[in-house]
Design a protein around this motif. Structure first.
Motif, short mmCIF file in Angstrom:
data_model
loop_
_atom_site.label_atom_id
_atom_site.label_comp_id
_atom_site.label_asym_id
_atom_site.label_seq_id
_atom_site.Cartn_x
_atom_site.Cartn_y
_atom_site.Cartn_z
N LEU A 264 0.78 -1.24 0.00
CA LEU A 264 0.00 0.00 0.00
C LEU A 264 0.82 1.29 0.00
N ILE A 265 1.94 1.32 0.67
CA ILE A 265 2.72 2.57 0.74
C ILE A 265 3.24 2.93 -0.65
N GLY A 266 2.94 4.14 -1.08
CA GLY A 266 3.39 4.62 -2.38
C GLY A 266 2.41 4.33 -3.52
N PHE A 267 1.37 3.57 -3.24
CA PHE A 267 0.34 3.26 -4.22
C PHE A 267 -0.49 4.51 -4.51
N GLU A 268 -0.80 4.76 -5.77
CA GLU A 268 -1.58 5.94 -6.16
C GLU A 268 -2.96 5.49 -6.66
N PRO A 269 -4.00 5.67 -5.85
CA PRO A 269 -5.34 5.24 -6.25
C PRO A 269 -5.83 5.98 -7.50
N THR A 270 -6.60 5.28 -8.32
CA THR A 270 -7.16 5.88 -9.53
C THR A 270 -8.66 6.13 -9.41
N SER A 271 -9.28 5.64 -8.35
CA SER A 271 -10.73 5.78 -8.21
C SER A 271 -11.16 7.15 -7.69
N VAL A 272 -10.19 7.96 -7.28
CA VAL A 272 -10.48 9.30 -6.79
C VAL A 272 -9.69 10.30 -7.63
N SER A 273 -10.12 11.55 -7.62
CA SER A 273 -9.55 12.57 -8.49
C SER A 273 -8.22 13.12 -7.96
N ASN A 274 -7.19 13.02 -8.77
CA ASN A 274 -5.87 13.59 -8.46
C ASN A 274 -5.35 13.14 -7.10
N ALA A 275 -5.32 11.85 -6.88
CA ALA A 275 -4.90 11.30 -5.59
C ALA A 275 -3.40 11.43 -5.38
N ASP A 276 -3.04 11.65 -4.12
CA ASP A 276 -1.64 11.54 -3.70
C ASP A 276 -1.32 10.06 -3.56
N VAL A 277 -0.07 9.77 -3.33
CA VAL A 277 0.29 8.39 -3.03
C VAL A 277 -0.12 8.07 -1.59
N VAL A 278 -0.37 6.81 -1.33
CA VAL A 278 -0.78 6.35 0.00
C VAL A 278 0.42 6.41 0.95
N GLU A 279 0.16 6.90 2.14
CA GLU A 279 1.18 6.97 3.19
C GLU A 279 0.70 6.22 4.42
N HIS A 280 1.64 5.71 5.18
CA HIS A 280 1.32 5.03 6.44
C HIS A 280 1.19 6.07 7.54
N ILE A 281 0.18 5.94 8.37
CA ILE A 281 -0.05 6.88 9.47
C ILE A 281 0.30 6.25 10.81
N SER A 282 -0.29 5.08 11.09
CA SER A 282 -0.05 4.48 12.40
C SER A 282 -0.34 2.99 12.38
N SER A 283 0.04 2.35 13.48
CA SER A 283 -0.15 0.91 13.63
C SER A 283 -0.54 0.64 15.08
#
Length: 145
Positions: free
Chosen positions: A100-119
């Protein structure tokens, strides 16, 4: 495809597969106790926060920040202490983050890459370990003209 569905597909695409079940919020909500099949992963959009409209004229444009939780559970009773299940969780955490980290979703408009927040370790009981990984992704909401 929705944001949640994209996350779920990324988890299903892990090769070799690490989850026997990958599901969304409906499956999570209907869960009564531990899942019958493990390891299992559930993807939930926990929160979305939108900023103010950034345009003075024309269609509305807002930045939205989504918090996406991946809650997974595994079971390993090969030892009496739960250490084996805890080791399994570490392996799953690594696989989920890699997918998931660094993945860029295409289902939303102009998405940033996914970042990890917490665990967070949610629960460890009867050989089951529950883990929550929280990811963030920003995107834009655009008024349909």
């Amino acid at each position: 495809m929705t944001l949640s569905a994209e996350f779920q597909q990324r988890l299903r695409d892990i090769d070799p597969a690490v989850f026997r079940v990958v599901a969304g919020a409906a499956a999570w909500a209907s869960l009564n106790g531990e899942p019958k099949t493990t390891p299992a992963a559930f993807v939930l959009i926990e929160e979305e926060q939108s900023g103010e409209n950034t345009r003075m004229t024309g269609p509305v444009l807002q930045r939205c920040e989504a918090d996406v939780a991946v809650i997974f559970v595994t079971r390993n009773v090969s030892d009496g202490t739960g250490a084996a299940a805890a080791d399994d969780i570490e392996t799953l955490k690594s696989a989920v983050r890699d997918a998931l980290i660094g993945f860029e979703p295409t289902s939303v408009s102009n998405a940033d890459v996914v970042e990890h927040i917490s665990s967070n370790l949610l629960k460890a009981k009867n050989g089951h370990v529950w883990q929550r990984e929280l990811f963030g992704v920003g995107y834009y909401l655009v008024e349909k003209s």
